[in-house]
Motif scaffolding. Structure first.
Motif, PDB file in Angstrom:
ATOM      1  N   LYS A 184      -7.534   5.858   0.687  1.00  0.00           N
ATOM      2  CA  LYS A 184      -8.978   6.075   0.880  1.00  0.00           C
ATOM      3  C   LYS A 184      -9.410   7.436   0.345  1.00  0.00           C
ATOM      4  O   LYS A 184     -10.477   7.573  -0.261  1.00  0.00           O
ATOM      5  N   ILE A 185      -8.572   8.449   0.572  1.00  0.00           N
ATOM      6  CA  ILE A 185      -8.904   9.811   0.138  1.00  0.00           C
ATOM      7  C   ILE A 185      -8.999   9.897  -1.379  1.00  0.00           C
ATOM      8  O   ILE A 185      -9.957  10.471  -1.929  1.00  0.00           O
ATOM      9  N   ILE A 186      -8.020   9.323  -2.077  1.00  0.00           N
ATOM     10  CA  ILE A 186      -8.035   9.451  -3.533  1.00  0.00           C
ATOM     11  C   ILE A 186      -9.187   8.637  -4.138  1.00  0.00           C
ATOM     12  O   ILE A 186      -9.812   9.052  -5.127  1.00  0.00           O
ATOM     13  N   ALA A 187      -9.521   7.502  -3.488  1.00  0.00           N
ATOM     14  CA  ALA A 187     -10.668   6.717  -3.975  1.00  0.00           C
ATOM     15  C   ALA A 187     -11.976   7.491  -3.765  1.00  0.00           C
ATOM     16  O   ALA A 187     -12.841   7.518  -4.644  1.00  0.00           O
ATOM     17  N   GLU A 188     -12.098   8.118  -2.606  1.00  0.00           N
ATOM     18  CA  GLU A 188     -13.307   8.902  -2.310  1.00  0.00           C
ATOM     19  C   GLU A 188     -13.416  10.097  -3.254  1.00  0.00           C
ATOM     20  O   GLU A 188     -14.498  10.413  -3.762  1.00  0.00           O
ATOM     21  N   SER A 244      -5.672  18.546   3.830  1.00  0.00           N
ATOM     22  CA  SER A 244      -4.341  18.784   4.375  1.00  0.00           C
ATOM     23  C   SER A 244      -3.421  17.597   4.131  1.00  0.00           C
ATOM     24  O   SER A 244      -2.253  17.759   3.756  1.00  0.00           O
ATOM     25  N   LEU A 245      -3.941  16.381   4.338  1.00  0.00           N
ATOM     26  CA  LEU A 245      -3.117  15.190   4.129  1.00  0.00           C
ATOM     27  C   LEU A 245      -2.756  15.039   2.661  1.00  0.00           C
ATOM     28  O   LEU A 245      -1.623  14.663   2.325  1.00  0.00           O
ATOM     29  N   ALA A 246      -3.697  15.342   1.761  1.00  0.00           N
ATOM     30  CA  ALA A 246      -3.406  15.253   0.330  1.00  0.00           C
ATOM     31  C   ALA A 246      -2.249  16.178  -0.031  1.00  0.00           C
ATOM     32  O   ALA A 246      -1.332  15.799  -0.776  1.00  0.00           O
ATOM     33  N   PHE A 247      -2.268  17.385   0.523  1.00  0.00           N
ATOM     34  CA  PHE A 247      -1.177  18.326   0.258  1.00  0.00           C
ATOM     35  C   PHE A 247       0.141  17.807   0.816  1.00  0.00           C
ATOM     36  O   PHE A 247       1.193  17.888   0.174  1.00  0.00           O
ATOM     37  N   SER A 248       0.090  17.232   2.036  1.00  0.00           N
ATOM     38  CA  SER A 248       1.302  16.674   2.647  1.00  0.00           C
ATOM     39  C   SER A 248       1.858  15.522   1.823  1.00  0.00           C
ATOM     40  O   SER A 248       3.081  15.387   1.667  1.00  0.00           O
ATOM     41  N   LEU A 249       0.971  14.687   1.288  1.00  0.00           N
ATOM     42  CA  LEU A 249       1.418  13.576   0.447  1.00  0.00           C
ATOM     43  C   LEU A 249       2.061  14.102  -0.832  1.00  0.00           C
ATOM     44  O   LEU A 249       3.017  13.502  -1.354  1.00  0.00           O
ATOM     45  N   GLN A 293       0.828  -1.201   0.000  1.00  0.00           N
ATOM     46  CA  GLN A 293       0.000   0.000   0.000  1.00  0.00           C
ATOM     47  C   GLN A 293       0.867   1.258   0.000  1.00  0.00           C
ATOM     48  O   GLN A 293       0.573   2.224  -0.714  1.00  0.00           O
ATOM     49  N   VAL A 294       1.929   1.253   0.790  1.00  0.00           N
ATOM     50  CA  VAL A 294       2.868   2.381   0.812  1.00  0.00           C
ATOM     51  C   VAL A 294       3.459   2.593  -0.582  1.00  0.00           C
ATOM     52  O   VAL A 294       3.568   3.739  -1.054  1.00  0.00           O
ATOM     53  N   GLU A 295       3.822   1.503  -1.257  1.00  0.00           N
ATOM     54  CA  GLU A 295       4.409   1.617  -2.601  1.00  0.00           C
ATOM     55  C   GLU A 295       3.392   2.176  -3.590  1.00  0.00           C
ATOM     56  O   GLU A 295       3.743   2.999  -4.456  1.00  0.00           O
ATOM     57  N   ARG A 296       2.131   1.752  -3.484  1.00  0.00           N
ATOM     58  CA  ARG A 296       1.100   2.248  -4.400  1.00  0.00           C
ATOM     59  C   ARG A 296       0.902   3.756  -4.235  1.00  0.00           C
ATOM     60  O   ARG A 296       0.825   4.496  -5.218  1.00  0.00           O
ATOM     61  N   VAL A 297       0.821   4.186  -2.989  1.00  0.00           N
ATOM     62  CA  VAL A 297       0.607   5.611  -2.730  1.00  0.00           C
ATOM     63  C   VAL A 297       1.845   6.412  -3.123  1.00  0.00           C
ATOM     64  O   VAL A 297       1.742   7.523  -3.642  1.00  0.00           O
ATOM     65  N   SER A 298       3.035   5.844  -2.915  1.00  0.00           N
ATOM     66  CA  SER A 298       4.278   6.523  -3.294  1.00  0.00           C
ATOM     67  C   SER A 298       4.359   6.752  -4.798  1.00  0.00           C
ATOM     68  O   SER A 298       5.006   7.704  -5.262  1.00  0.00           O
TER      69      SER A 298
END
Length: 323
Positions: free
Chosen positions: A311-315, A286-291, A255-260
């Protein structure tokens, strides 16, 4: 708020361990003692009161000294400092504790054992003796921030190779480590009390940027401290891990690799879209910006950030985001 989770299996198990594990004698004493874990407020005083006579109470206190009482919020502070989250520790006991419990729940069915309990006590000793060292410096304030920042730096720059088993066995810090903590306290004090742009010191300490800047501060680790560090192989056997440092499962790593792999611009676009459309909660934007910042700097998110990020990007895409 902390009292509502006192029946959590983690706290019940920590209480059981604290009532059965004897700590080694310290300071030339021959008598063993116990570290009392208080999962519910007032347990220590209730247990003391069960001893009816003054002689019985004195005997009980010799076994369970007041300075060896650890509360749930204490534990969260010690663990988060070691896990390099001083900005969260600086937000206060309740917020730190709630974040710790969230991290614990993300780990799933984690049950402490005797080794974990002993390492927790070692981290408590490390934190409390650092407090005393900082107090002797007479900085005039911000002790809590200085202590958590210097310990987070120590954890990061030694790759968590401080010999916690040795601290448990001695029930105190080795001289070279204590001396180095004094040096680190001077650097930490200088850092936290000089926020950029004249910000409030307390608010500055709560920001991840404050930690990131101090984390990158280069301070030479003395040879006698280096000599006392665990080898990298031994440090990663699991004997020095905390709740946040348990090995990630294969699914979590994937999951970390997918988000990275998601480009930084996608996260920035998502954050802007969410703000314009008011489609997500403020913390999600805020988390999206941090990512996006992490991706732009070539850094990977934490397991917790990756879980929420996916979860955020899917939503967002379900609500119409086309990034």
């Amino acid at each position: 708020m902390a009292d509502f989770s006192s029946n959590h299996p983690f706290h019940r198990r920590m209480q059981e361990l604290s009532r059965s594990i004897w700590a080694p004698p310290s300071g030339g004493m021959q008598r063993q003692s116990r570290w009392f874990y208080e999962r519910a407020r007032g347990q220590y005083h209730d247990a003391l009161a069960e001893n009816r006579t003054e002689a019985e109470r004195r005997k009980w206190e010799l076994i369970h000294p007041r300075n060896q009482l650890i509360t749930k919020t204490d534990l969260a502070k010690y663990e988060h400092s070691w896990s390099q989250l001083p900005h969260i520790v600086s937000r206060g006991g309740q917020k730190c504790y709630l974040d710790f419990m969230d991290a614990l729940d993300q780990r799933g069915a984690f049950e402490p054992d005797g080794h974990y309990f002993e390492r927790c006590v070692a981290r408590a000793i490390l934190f409390r003796q650092s407090e005393r060292i900082v107090s002797r410096q007479k900085f005039g304030g911000y002790r809590a921030n200085i202590v958590t920042y210097l310990l987070a730096w120590l954890s990061h720059h030694t790759a968590k190779r401080i010999d916690l088993d040795a601290i448990w066995s001695a029930q105190e810090l080795a001289g070279p480590l204590a001396a180095f903590i004094e040096v680190l306290s001077i650097h930490a004090h200088a850092h936290v009390t000089a926020p950029p742009g004249g910000q409030n010191v307390t608010e500055w300490c709560k920001k991840e940027a404050c930690w990131e800047r101090f984390r990158d501060t280069q301070i030479e680790i003395p040879a006698d401290v280096e000599a006392g560090l665990l080898s990298r192989d031994k440090a990663h056997t699991g004997k020095s891990t905390s709740v946040l440092e348990e090995q990630a499962s294969e699914a979590e790593s994937e999951q970390v690799e997918r988000v990275s792999a998601i480009p930084s611009q996608t996260w920035f676009d998502l954050a802007a879209w969410a703000k314009d459309t008011q489609s997500l909660q403020a913390w999600q934007r805020s988390l999206a910006f941090s990512l996006g910042r992490l991706a732009g700097n070539g850094k990977k998110p934490s397991r917790k950030q990756a879980m929420h990020g996916e979860k955020i990007i899917a939503e967002a895409r379900a609500l119409g985001f086309r990034g």
